[in-house]
Design a protein around this motif. Sequence first.
Motif, PDB file in Angstrom:
ATOM      1  N   UNK A  93     -17.663   3.358  13.070  1.00 39.13           N
ATOM      2  CA  UNK A  93     -18.310   3.687  11.797  1.00 39.13           C
ATOM      3  C   UNK A  93     -18.270   5.190  11.548  1.00 39.13           C
ATOM      4  N   UNK A  94     -18.599   5.943  12.579  1.00 37.53           N
ATOM      5  CA  UNK A  94     -18.616   7.395  12.429  1.00 37.53           C
ATOM      6  C   UNK A  94     -17.220   7.907  12.089  1.00 37.53           C
ATOM      7  N   UNK A  95     -16.224   7.380  12.775  1.00 34.03           N
ATOM      8  CA  UNK A  95     -14.868   7.843  12.532  1.00 34.03           C
ATOM      9  C   UNK A  95     -14.324   7.366  11.190  1.00 34.03           C
ATOM     10  N   UNK A  96     -14.767   6.250  10.768  1.00 32.30           N
ATOM     11  CA  UNK A  96     -14.261   5.705   9.518  1.00 32.30           C
ATOM     12  C   UNK A  96     -13.468   4.442   9.760  1.00 32.30           C
ATOM     13  N   UNK A  97     -13.771   3.431   8.980  1.00 32.17           N
ATOM     14  CA  UNK A  97     -13.175   2.120   9.213  1.00 32.17           C
ATOM     15  C   UNK A  97     -11.937   1.894   8.370  1.00 32.17           C
ATOM     16  N   UNK A  98     -11.626   2.812   7.457  1.00 34.19           N
ATOM     17  CA  UNK A  98     -10.580   2.486   6.502  1.00 34.19           C
ATOM     18  C   UNK A  98      -9.182   2.727   7.051  1.00 34.19           C
ATOM     19  N   UNK A  99      -9.046   3.626   8.007  1.00 35.04           N
ATOM     20  CA  UNK A  99      -7.717   3.904   8.540  1.00 35.04           C
ATOM     21  C   UNK A  99      -7.753   3.911  10.056  1.00 35.04           C
ATOM     22  N   UNK A 100      -6.626   3.572  10.699  1.00 29.53           N
ATOM     23  CA  UNK A 100      -6.642   3.442  12.170  1.00 29.53           C
ATOM     24  C   UNK A 100      -6.854   4.764  12.911  1.00 29.53           C
ATOM     25  N   UNK A 101      -6.775   5.898  12.232  1.00 24.05           N
ATOM     26  CA  UNK A 101      -7.038   7.151  12.938  1.00 24.05           C
ATOM     27  C   UNK A 101      -8.545   7.331  13.124  1.00 24.05           C
ATOM     28  N   UNK A 102      -9.324   6.670  12.254  1.00 24.88           N
ATOM     29  CA  UNK A 102     -10.778   6.822  12.282  1.00 24.88           C
ATOM     30  C   UNK A 102     -11.404   6.632  13.650  1.00 24.88           C
ATOM     31  N   UNK A 103     -11.116   5.517  14.334  1.00 23.46           N
ATOM     32  CA  UNK A 103     -11.760   5.276  15.627  1.00 23.46           C
ATOM     33  C   UNK A 103     -11.514   6.392  16.642  1.00 23.46           C
ATOM     34  N   UNK A 149     -25.231   9.724   7.686  1.00 29.31           N
ATOM     35  CA  UNK A 149     -25.825  10.084   6.405  1.00 29.31           C
ATOM     36  C   UNK A 149     -24.824  10.834   5.555  1.00 29.31           C
ATOM     37  N   UNK A 150     -24.153  11.771   6.213  1.00 29.54           N
ATOM     38  CA  UNK A 150     -23.233  12.649   5.503  1.00 29.54           C
ATOM     39  C   UNK A 150     -22.031  11.876   4.993  1.00 29.54           C
ATOM     40  N   UNK A 151     -21.566  10.921   5.805  1.00 33.16           N
ATOM     41  CA  UNK A 151     -20.386  10.175   5.394  1.00 33.16           C
ATOM     42  C   UNK A 151     -20.781   8.947   4.574  1.00 33.16           C
ATOM     43  N   UNK A 152     -22.045   8.736   4.403  1.00 35.66           N
ATOM     44  CA  UNK A 152     -22.569   7.644   3.577  1.00 35.66           C
ATOM     45  C   UNK A 152     -21.973   6.308   3.978  1.00 35.66           C
ATOM     46  N   UNK A 153     -21.865   6.082   5.254  1.00 32.89           N
ATOM     47  CA  UNK A 153     -21.289   4.826   5.704  1.00 32.89           C
ATOM     48  C   UNK A 153     -22.230   4.146   6.686  1.00 32.89           C
ATOM     49  N   UNK A 154     -23.484   4.007   6.317  1.00 31.69           N
ATOM     50  CA  UNK A 154     -24.472   3.402   7.204  1.00 31.69           C
ATOM     51  C   UNK A 154     -24.094   1.994   7.616  1.00 31.69           C
ATOM     52  N   UNK A 155     -24.602   1.575   8.795  1.00 32.81           N
ATOM     53  CA  UNK A 155     -24.190   0.289   9.350  1.00 32.81           C
ATOM     54  C   UNK A 155     -24.451  -0.855   8.371  1.00 32.81           C
ATOM     55  N   UNK A 156     -25.617  -0.844   7.765  1.00 32.20           N
ATOM     56  CA  UNK A 156     -25.951  -1.963   6.877  1.00 32.20           C
ATOM     57  C   UNK A 156     -25.098  -1.982   5.622  1.00 32.20           C
TER      58      UNK A 156
END
Lengths: 357, 418
Positions: free
Chosen positions: A275-285, A326-333
């Motif tokens: 989640x922190x890295x970003x789920x949209x692209x494979x570099x995120x994790x 918070x900053x990336x606005x991608x909270x778990x829920x």
Amino acid sequence: MAVTEHPGGETARQGSGFWPSVWNAPASRWGFAAILLLIPAAAGDFWLLQVYGWTFALGIVALSLQFLGGYGGMVSLAQMTIAGFAGYMVAIFGTSSVEHISLGWPWWLNIPAAIFLAVIFGTITGALAVRTEGIYTIMITLAIAAAFFFFVNQDYVLFNGFSGFNSVLPPTLFGVDWREPTAYYYMTLFFAVLAYGVVLYVSRSPFGLALQGVRDNPRRMAALGFNVTAHRIAAYAFASVIAAVGGLLLVWSNAQVSPGTQSIDWVINILIIAVVGGMSRPIGPFIGAFIFVLLENWSETALAWVGLSPERFKLVIGLGFLAIVLWSRDGVLGIWESWRARSRRDPLTGRAPGDDA
Amino acid sequence: MKKLLSTVAMAALVSFGATGAQAQEPIRIGVLATLEGTYTVLGEDGVRGLKTALAKWNNTAGGRPIEIIIAATDASPDSAVRAARKVVEQDGVDFVIGPLSGSEGIAIRDYAKTQPDVTFINGSSGAMETTYVTPAENFFRYNMDGAQWSVGLGEYIYNEKGYETVATVGEDYSFVYTQVFGFAIDFCKAGGEITERFWVPLGTKDFGSIIAALPDDVDAIYLGLGGGDAVNFLNQYMQAGGEAKLIGGTIMVDGTVLNSKGAAKEALIGTPSAGPQADTWDDPKWQEYVKLYQDTFPEDERFPIPSLLATGYYNSMDAALTCIDQIGGELGEGQADFRQCLATIELDAPNGTITLDDKRQAIGSNFVSEVVQLADGSLATQMVMKVDGINQTLGLDPEAFDAIGLPGRDTPECKSEY
């Protein structure tokens, strides 16, 4: 980034193919690759093993979640469990300090067997989970993760209970000790790049596109004649291969596998990383894993610097992640909803497709 | 991508710094202690014990200042390996003191084999396998294992208390297996019988099902729990109206439980147990150590009397510093001089003289004690019996000892001859 929803961009991408997109990559990517290859010349052993090696290994496990979540719309909390399962299998079939359980098979039999069984485990998990959606997928995979944790914690016949297995080492191939820091770094880098490439490739293959179609509108895909359930289960099987490889690398890094390896903490950590890295692209994790590893290693030191008690290091880790989320606005829920919102938006106008009509 | 690039570049730069810096002057010691999870209180007192030894030596040995780096674990083997890797591979310590808990010790023994240049001195972990099976050359243990800590208890409760049948409740991992192993051998040899053995996962919060399943036709119940688990069990047991006579495992009736908040611990008054110390022992060396511990920390930041974890870490640190002093602060090529001293030292410990056997495992004294209420209302253990010179095979012939098998859920069998 749901390519299926933008037919124009879609064709262009497919037309350019996978390999040309690799060779024609911008210079910054080639520079980045060069840095990755040259890091061992500069970094100390600790950095190679505990920071970069760990980043790549954790990143691979989180990548399997990114694939399921980002392209399949399925948030599976069982990925660390599958990784740990692979680690257990390699300890049971291979060699460890628990000689009365470990079978001592050679690596060429042991490692494929471990990955194969992990894939079966992951596929069964997937078959159970695909009939649910959203929060229920999270719940059922979490239940499987928790059940596996408590099972290995108390099973002494096969999994050696609380103590688990120590001295689980990578095989010595080509005369190289793969746990030696530089070798371990290149091994994890190799598999990280491989896994990254394969996920990228699959995401643009017909299967990957169909999977993204299933994510965006399962009913429409079913009406078009796609077997939605089969696509989802296949996605789980594919993600299990990646998770299993990451699991082996993780277990080799600590030379140890025990219930704590896939405790609920770690199951959640993988989610946090993705989640922190970003789920949209494979570099995120991988970005998420790097941040996670840095915080995990240095929050105690950071607290000591500012004169606070180092025992509160979990607070720093928690605050760090809170800030990022918070900053990336991608909270778990909000994961589920925000993907859908983002995938509907046109990347040029920023408007949802429904707005035009 | 640019941002990522600069992050990686920065990380590479920092890596330069990390390899370049290595302090020459002070001796750096990595400390592993359970500062998270159910054994947190135990880990904290272990660190206090270690600092008591540092205070005794005035933070110097062999002319070199001592610097400690503490890494937190949570009693699980993977957390112990991670913490050890941090202090050894990141901080580059000269040697490591720890860990605290049984299965951690087994994991660190195997980790020690991958780090032959670093010396490991156990903190207080007490699984038998750690030193008995495939020991590591560079792993030293100045505390006795869980089975040695049980010596004398079985005989005492059978002969003096008249308990003939016992059921055991214990945490499901190596240390408690070792404890029950030692207890069973003693107790069954004396003529007693263990009717049932219950195992609960470490960190159990709800003991309801176990309490309901406890048999009421036994003379007493042996409790092999520690830290938060012990307090939780006692609370729930009292609430359920439990009245059975209790027998304590070593960390069940330790200061870490006897000083907990709430009334449940009062169920322990009169409970017999055994371990490496008796809180109210009148031996001058013990009293001197207790005083040192009390003087080192303000009253509200310590226990009235050091727990056995504090004593374990104190002895380990004291042994290390004594050796560093003897060899003049130079650990020698591959730390050979240091290890030579550690292996042969006769440690004049507050809880009796300790020597190491050829597997670098402690031979020492054990105390059978009962819980008493002191004049100030606090609880402590009072010695009823002391056994000296206990080795790891519990005085049995090594072959007969090996025939029993390694400690486990059902090992050893309860029989009158071993």
